[in-house]
Write a protein that holds these residues in place. Structure first.
Motif, PDB file in Angstrom:
ATOM      1  N   SER A  60       0.808  -1.216   0.000  1.00  0.00           N
ATOM      2  CA  SER A  60       0.000   0.000   0.000  1.00  0.00           C
ATOM      3  C   SER A  60       0.845   1.272   0.000  1.00  0.00           C
ATOM      4  O   SER A  60       0.781   2.085   0.907  1.00  0.00           O
ATOM      5  CB  SER A  60      -0.968  -0.012   1.172  1.00  0.00           C
ATOM      6  OG  SER A  60      -0.292  -0.352   2.353  1.00  0.00           O
ATOM      7  N   TYR A  61       1.660   1.405  -1.060  1.00  0.00           N
ATOM      8  CA  TYR A  61       2.348   2.670  -1.299  1.00  0.00           C
ATOM      9  C   TYR A  61       1.335   3.736  -1.668  1.00  0.00           C
ATOM     10  O   TYR A  61       0.300   3.449  -2.271  1.00  0.00           O
ATOM     11  CB  TYR A  61       3.284   2.534  -2.506  1.00  0.00           C
ATOM     12  CG  TYR A  61       4.668   2.041  -2.204  1.00  0.00           C
ATOM     13  CD1 TYR A  61       5.465   2.681  -1.272  1.00  0.00           C
ATOM     14  CD2 TYR A  61       5.196   0.957  -2.897  1.00  0.00           C
ATOM     15  CE1 TYR A  61       6.744   2.237  -1.025  1.00  0.00           C
ATOM     16  CE2 TYR A  61       6.476   0.509  -2.655  1.00  0.00           C
ATOM     17  CZ  TYR A  61       7.244   1.144  -1.711  1.00  0.00           C
ATOM     18  OH  TYR A  61       8.501   0.709  -1.469  1.00  0.00           O
ATOM     19  N   ARG A  62       1.668   4.975  -1.361  1.00  0.00           N
ATOM     20  CA  ARG A  62       0.906   6.072  -1.909  1.00  0.00           C
ATOM     21  C   ARG A  62       1.377   6.329  -3.345  1.00  0.00           C
ATOM     22  O   ARG A  62       2.515   6.003  -3.684  1.00  0.00           O
ATOM     23  CB  ARG A  62       1.148   7.337  -1.068  1.00  0.00           C
ATOM     24  CG  ARG A  62       0.091   7.520  -0.032  1.00  0.00           C
ATOM     25  CD  ARG A  62       0.609   8.048   1.286  1.00  0.00           C
ATOM     26  NE  ARG A  62      -0.074   7.321   2.350  1.00  0.00           N
ATOM     27  CZ  ARG A  62      -1.329   7.545   2.701  1.00  0.00           C
ATOM     28  NH1 ARG A  62      -2.021   8.486   2.114  1.00  0.00           N
ATOM     29  NH2 ARG A  62      -1.899   6.839   3.635  1.00  0.00           N
ATOM     30  N   VAL A  63       0.514   6.942  -4.164  1.00  0.00           N
ATOM     31  CA  VAL A  63       0.858   7.179  -5.562  1.00  0.00           C
ATOM     32  C   VAL A  63       2.155   7.986  -5.679  1.00  0.00           C
ATOM     33  O   VAL A  63       3.042   7.665  -6.470  1.00  0.00           O
ATOM     34  CB  VAL A  63      -0.315   7.893  -6.274  1.00  0.00           C
ATOM     35  CG1 VAL A  63       0.133   8.469  -7.605  1.00  0.00           C
ATOM     36  CG2 VAL A  63      -1.464   6.916  -6.488  1.00  0.00           C
ATOM     37  N   SER A  64       2.298   9.014  -4.846  1.00  0.00           N
ATOM     38  CA  SER A  64       3.515   9.829  -4.923  1.00  0.00           C
ATOM     39  C   SER A  64       4.757   8.997  -4.604  1.00  0.00           C
ATOM     40  O   SER A  64       5.820   9.195  -5.195  1.00  0.00           O
ATOM     41  CB  SER A  64       3.416  11.015  -3.967  1.00  0.00           C
ATOM     42  OG  SER A  64       3.151  10.567  -2.660  1.00  0.00           O
ATOM     43  N   GLU A  65       4.614   8.031  -3.695  1.00  0.00           N
ATOM     44  CA  GLU A  65       5.767   7.183  -3.354  1.00  0.00           C
ATOM     45  C   GLU A  65       6.152   6.282  -4.518  1.00  0.00           C
ATOM     46  O   GLU A  65       7.337   6.024  -4.749  1.00  0.00           O
ATOM     47  CB  GLU A  65       5.451   6.327  -2.121  1.00  0.00           C
ATOM     48  CG  GLU A  65       5.374   7.105  -0.827  1.00  0.00           C
ATOM     49  CD  GLU A  65       4.987   6.227   0.362  1.00  0.00           C
ATOM     50  OE1 GLU A  65       5.746   6.200   1.338  1.00  0.00           O
ATOM     51  OE2 GLU A  65       3.924   5.575   0.308  1.00  0.00           O
ATOM     52  N   LYS A  70      -2.486  11.839  -6.105  1.00  0.00           N
ATOM     53  CA  LYS A  70      -1.166  11.867  -5.464  1.00  0.00           C
ATOM     54  C   LYS A  70      -1.104  11.138  -4.117  1.00  0.00           C
ATOM     55  O   LYS A  70      -0.150  10.431  -3.842  1.00  0.00           O
ATOM     56  CB  LYS A  70      -0.733  13.326  -5.278  1.00  0.00           C
ATOM     57  CG  LYS A  70       0.676  13.471  -4.781  1.00  0.00           C
ATOM     58  CD  LYS A  70       1.094  14.927  -4.696  1.00  0.00           C
ATOM     59  CE  LYS A  70       2.489  15.013  -4.105  1.00  0.00           C
ATOM     60  NZ  LYS A  70       2.873  16.382  -3.779  1.00  0.00           N
ATOM     61  N   HIS A  71      -2.120  11.324  -3.287  1.00  0.00           N
ATOM     62  CA  HIS A  71      -2.034  10.763  -1.939  1.00  0.00           C
ATOM     63  C   HIS A  71      -2.877   9.510  -1.753  1.00  0.00           C
ATOM     64  O   HIS A  71      -3.015   9.021  -0.645  1.00  0.00           O
ATOM     65  CB  HIS A  71      -2.436  11.825  -0.912  1.00  0.00           C
ATOM     66  CG  HIS A  71      -1.638  13.071  -1.047  1.00  0.00           C
ATOM     67  ND1 HIS A  71      -0.280  13.100  -0.835  1.00  0.00           N
ATOM     68  CD2 HIS A  71      -1.980  14.319  -1.417  1.00  0.00           C
ATOM     69  CE1 HIS A  71       0.169  14.315  -1.060  1.00  0.00           C
ATOM     70  NE2 HIS A  71      -0.832  15.077  -1.413  1.00  0.00           N
ATOM     71  N   ARG A  72      -3.425   9.008  -2.866  1.00  0.00           N
ATOM     72  CA  ARG A  72      -4.217   7.786  -2.752  1.00  0.00           C
ATOM     73  C   ARG A  72      -3.298   6.571  -2.617  1.00  0.00           C
ATOM     74  O   ARG A  72      -2.134   6.607  -2.979  1.00  0.00           O
ATOM     75  CB  ARG A  72      -5.093   7.631  -3.992  1.00  0.00           C
ATOM     76  CG  ARG A  72      -6.215   8.652  -4.092  1.00  0.00           C
ATOM     77  CD  ARG A  72      -7.479   8.171  -3.390  1.00  0.00           C
ATOM     78  NE  ARG A  72      -7.942   6.903  -3.934  1.00  0.00           N
ATOM     79  CZ  ARG A  72      -8.663   6.790  -5.056  1.00  0.00           C
ATOM     80  NH1 ARG A  72      -8.991   7.866  -5.728  1.00  0.00           N
ATOM     81  NH2 ARG A  72      -9.051   5.612  -5.477  1.00  0.00           N
ATOM     82  N   LEU A  73      -3.864   5.454  -2.106  1.00  0.00           N
ATOM     83  CA  LEU A  73      -3.090   4.226  -2.005  1.00  0.00           C
ATOM     84  C   LEU A  73      -3.128   3.502  -3.356  1.00  0.00           C
ATOM     85  O   LEU A  73      -4.193   3.314  -3.931  1.00  0.00           O
ATOM     86  CB  LEU A  73      -3.669   3.310  -0.923  1.00  0.00           C
ATOM     87  CG  LEU A  73      -3.546   3.842   0.499  1.00  0.00           C
ATOM     88  CD1 LEU A  73      -4.230   2.893   1.469  1.00  0.00           C
ATOM     89  CD2 LEU A  73      -2.097   4.021   0.895  1.00  0.00           C
ATOM     90  N   ILE A  94       2.611   3.442   9.253  1.00  0.00           N
ATOM     91  CA  ILE A  94       3.459   4.417   8.556  1.00  0.00           C
ATOM     92  C   ILE A  94       3.701   4.069   7.096  1.00  0.00           C
ATOM     93  O   ILE A  94       4.475   4.761   6.428  1.00  0.00           O
ATOM     94  CB  ILE A  94       4.826   4.578   9.267  1.00  0.00           C
ATOM     95  CG1 ILE A  94       5.616   3.274   9.232  1.00  0.00           C
ATOM     96  CG2 ILE A  94       4.643   5.054  10.701  1.00  0.00           C
ATOM     97  CD1 ILE A  94       7.060   3.464   9.614  1.00  0.00           C
ATOM     98  N   GLY A  95       3.054   3.020   6.569  1.00  0.00           N
ATOM     99  CA  GLY A  95       3.226   2.701   5.152  1.00  0.00           C
ATOM    100  C   GLY A  95       4.425   1.802   4.895  1.00  0.00           C
ATOM    101  O   GLY A  95       5.205   1.527   5.805  1.00  0.00           O
ATOM    102  N   PRO A  96       4.589   1.323   3.642  1.00  0.00           N
ATOM    103  CA  PRO A  96       5.585   0.292   3.353  1.00  0.00           C
ATOM    104  C   PRO A  96       6.995   0.802   3.023  1.00  0.00           C
ATOM    105  O   PRO A  96       7.852   0.019   2.650  1.00  0.00           O
ATOM    106  CB  PRO A  96       4.988  -0.422   2.143  1.00  0.00           C
ATOM    107  CG  PRO A  96       4.160   0.603   1.468  1.00  0.00           C
ATOM    108  CD  PRO A  96       3.727   1.611   2.484  1.00  0.00           C
ATOM    109  N   ASP A  97       7.252   2.102   3.144  1.00  0.00           N
ATOM    110  CA  ASP A  97       8.580   2.631   2.819  1.00  0.00           C
ATOM    111  C   ASP A  97       9.626   2.073   3.797  1.00  0.00           C
ATOM    112  O   ASP A  97       9.585   2.362   4.998  1.00  0.00           O
ATOM    113  CB  ASP A  97       8.540   4.162   2.902  1.00  0.00           C
ATOM    114  CG  ASP A  97       9.823   4.782   2.381  1.00  0.00           C
ATOM    115  OD1 ASP A  97      10.868   4.089   2.397  1.00  0.00           O
ATOM    116  OD2 ASP A  97       9.780   5.950   1.950  1.00  0.00           O
TER     117      ASP A  97
END
Lengths: 268, 359
Positions: A99-104, A137-140, B297-300
């Protein structure tokens, strides 16, 4: 400047006994004797029916699988990291399910670079803007639709080769079926972006199933059928009734595009 | 190009981003604060609860109560340190394994380390029983050495099976891990079959996992390994981030995928083998901790790896405190506590996975 020169590229099926790979029996080959070249700023479309070896050809160019013959990429750096600043690849499928964010996800395209956080974030924003997905941008990522995911992956790949000064040499963009999940409007938009990058000197190699899209936006077409290269050349010489009928086993008729005057294929 | 986004939706997203960034800062801050608190709680609670001020003065060397000094410095301090270190090793290895296998449900024991270590420990308990003393080299214990060797052999076996001229296949590693785990399990059962009652009890207790053998030698060893793991594994954060996209995608981002995989596997194997050989097999820490952290905190991996280490420490400290106090004066094996608490928690995660957007 020729940045990619493919000569006598052949790939044997992996399970074939090695006794005499020179005797080119067609059933044991995935690709047989491919010859073509790509200039800086040129757009090459690869067309052909399913299973013709289009994706395999891209893999060979990227060095992911073994081949015989020559793929000359002298213009690119030999160092893995520098090369990644010059060549970006959009795969056919994306398996990302974390579940990365789109920006990531787009940020991942900046991994080979050391341009600093600020510039990276600017490039990510610009790439999102260019593909019309700033609102995501901030969506999963796993929650997006197929077409949205494809545009995010495109933004990632474009962010990888965004600036000319990062590349220190020619840039090459390899796209494997970039338009499959896109609607008509976004297909056109993507081709506009591809054109825009090519005017900046980026060479583009893409597999497309939509012949009309390919013939309208490519400078050069490579047609593959059953592991063989049928023809490689400018659009006019490839998109002929004879070639298209042979490639896809249909009755094709060629007319002209009303504004761009490029050939349009109509099945009859 | 026309942009079909309404301004209100953009605003909503920016709010989301703000909330997410704030949550990450809060989560990291909370974890960093929670760790010392849990540590002190672990020192305070036990068969006999000690007053907090006495524990702290004993730690600082001001205590005049010999009894407190004995309990805190000789028993609870090494044990809590070992719990924190082993928890950190399991947490960070779990996060790394899940990233490498691109599977949020993977666990370090998948690559066969745990089962191999159990077989090694069982064999050592069986064959070295005649050597009278289980206190081997520098207080580490022959059983621990056997476990480490067993774990190492298992990993090498899995790795060899999954590697050919084209490189190491992560998917084959999963299958090879299952096969090696079955072989090691069979060997352990074979040893158990021929063992006498005393040995059987030792083997079965070892497999439940426990920190009761803690001493400063073990703490020292665990500290050295943990130090190297905590320094080396986070260097792979970016590579692991790219690997989540897929192996060829990571290669196209300029990463030497094969070398990265080998180095990560070696580090994880060393970490897990050390943890298992010092504390037995402790279930669910390596699986659940990275999961919770990812939800927060997400997968980073740049944040996930250090936070999983801290989270593992906290979880194991709490579990060990529970193990020592639940049915005091009897001490439960800590592996039992993590399994009994971890499994239901994990099941609830699975049932709610759509809410967390896991696939």
């Amino acid at each position: 400047m020729t940045i990619l020169d493919i000569r006598k590229l052949s790939i044997v099926k992996p399970d074939t006994p090695k006794r005499n790979s020179a005797s080119t029996n067609n059933t044991t080959m995935i690709l047989n004797n491919i010859n073509c070249s790509l200039e800086a700023g040129e757009i090459m479309g690869i067309i052909g029916p399913n299973g013709a070896g289009k994706s395999t050809l891209l893999k060979a160019i990227m060095g992911d699988i073994e081949y015989t013959g020559e793929v000359r990429t002298h213009a690119f750096s030999k160092d893995k990291l520098r090369r990644a600043r010059q060549i970006a690849v959009l795969p056919q499928f994306s398996l990302l399910n974390f579940s990365y964010r789109v920006s990531e996800v787009v940020q991942l395209g900046r991994i080979p670079h050391q341009s600093g956080k600020l510039i990276d974030e600017q490039i990510v924003d610009q790439a999102l803007e260019l593909l019309d997905i700033s609102f995501l941008k901030h969506r999963l990522y796993p929650q997006l639709s197929g077409g949205e995911k494809q545009r995010v992956q495109l933004a990632r790949v474009l962010a990888q080769i965004w600036r000319e000064e990062d590349a220190e040499g020619p840039r090459l963009l390899i796209l494997d079926e970039p338009t499959t999940a896109l609607d008509l409007g976004h297909q056109q938009e993507l081709m506009g972006i591809v054109k825009q990058f090519s005017t900046q000197g980026v060479a583009i190699m893409m597999v497309l199933h939509d012949i009309n899209l390919a013939s309208r936006y490519s400078d050069k077409l490579l047609a593959l059928l059953c592991s063989e290269q049928i023809v490689c050349g400018n659009v006019e010489s490839v998109v002929t009734e004879e070639n298209i009928s042979r490639l896809f086993n249909i009755k094709a008729k060629i007319i002209r595009h009303p504004s761009s005057n490029t050939p349009l294929v109509i099945s009859t | 190009m026309t942009n079909s986004v309404s301004p209100s939706r953009n605003e909503h997203n920016d709010l989301n981003a703000q909330a997410f960034a704030t949550r990450r800062v809060w989560a990291i801050g909370a974890a960093v604060l929670l760790l010392p608190i849990c540590f002190v709680v672990a020192l305070t609670l036990g068969t006999t609860a000690l007053p907090l001020n006495e524990v702290i003065s004993s730690l600082l060397g001001f205590s005049d109560s010999q009894r407190t000094d004995l309990i805190v410095q000789q028993i609870r301090l090494p044990r809590s340190l070992l719990a924190a270190l082993v928890g950190a090793l399991l947490g960070i290895s779990g996060a790394t394994t899940q990233g490498l296998f691109r599977n949020p449900l993977a666990d370090p024991s998948l690559i066969g380390v745990t089962a191999g270590a159990a077989a090694g420990a069982a064999a050592m308990i069986f064959f070295a029983a005649e050597l009278a003393s289980f206190r081997g080299f520098a207080g580490i214990g022959l059983v621990s050495i056997g476990a480490f060797i067993g774990g190492a052999i298992a990993v090498i076996g899995v790795y060899k099976l999954a590697t050919n001229a084209q490189g190491t296949s992560v998917a084959t590693m999963l299958l090879a891990g299952i096969a090696i785990t079955a072989v090691a399990g069979g060997l352990t059962s074979l040893v158990e079959f021929f063992a006498n009652n005393e040995m059987l009890r030792r083997i079965s207790l070892w497999r439940m996992g426990g920190l009761d053998g803690a001493n400063y030698y073990r703490v020292g060893l665990a500290a050295v390994v943990t130090f190297f793991i905590l320094v080396l594994l986070p260097r792979f954060s970016k590579s692991l981030n790219a690997l989540l996209l897929g192996e060829s995608e990571a290669r196209h981002l300029g990463i030497d995928v094969q070398r990265t995989k080998v180095q990560i596997i070696l580090l994880v194997a060393a970490a897990v083998a050390t943890a298992v050989s010092l504390a037995g097999s402790i279930a669910f820490v390596g699986l659940v901790v990275p999961h919770i952290i990812r939800l927060l905190i997400g997968p980073d991996h740049r944040y996930l790896l250090p936070m999983s280490a801290i989270g593992g420490s906290i979880l194991l400290l709490l579990a060990d405190t529970l193990a020592r106090t639940l049915v005091a004066p009897i001490e439960l094996p800590v592996g039992l506590v993590t399994a009994l608490l971890g499994a239901p928690f994990f099941i609830s995660l699975l049932r709610r996975r759509h809410g967390y957007s896991m696939q």
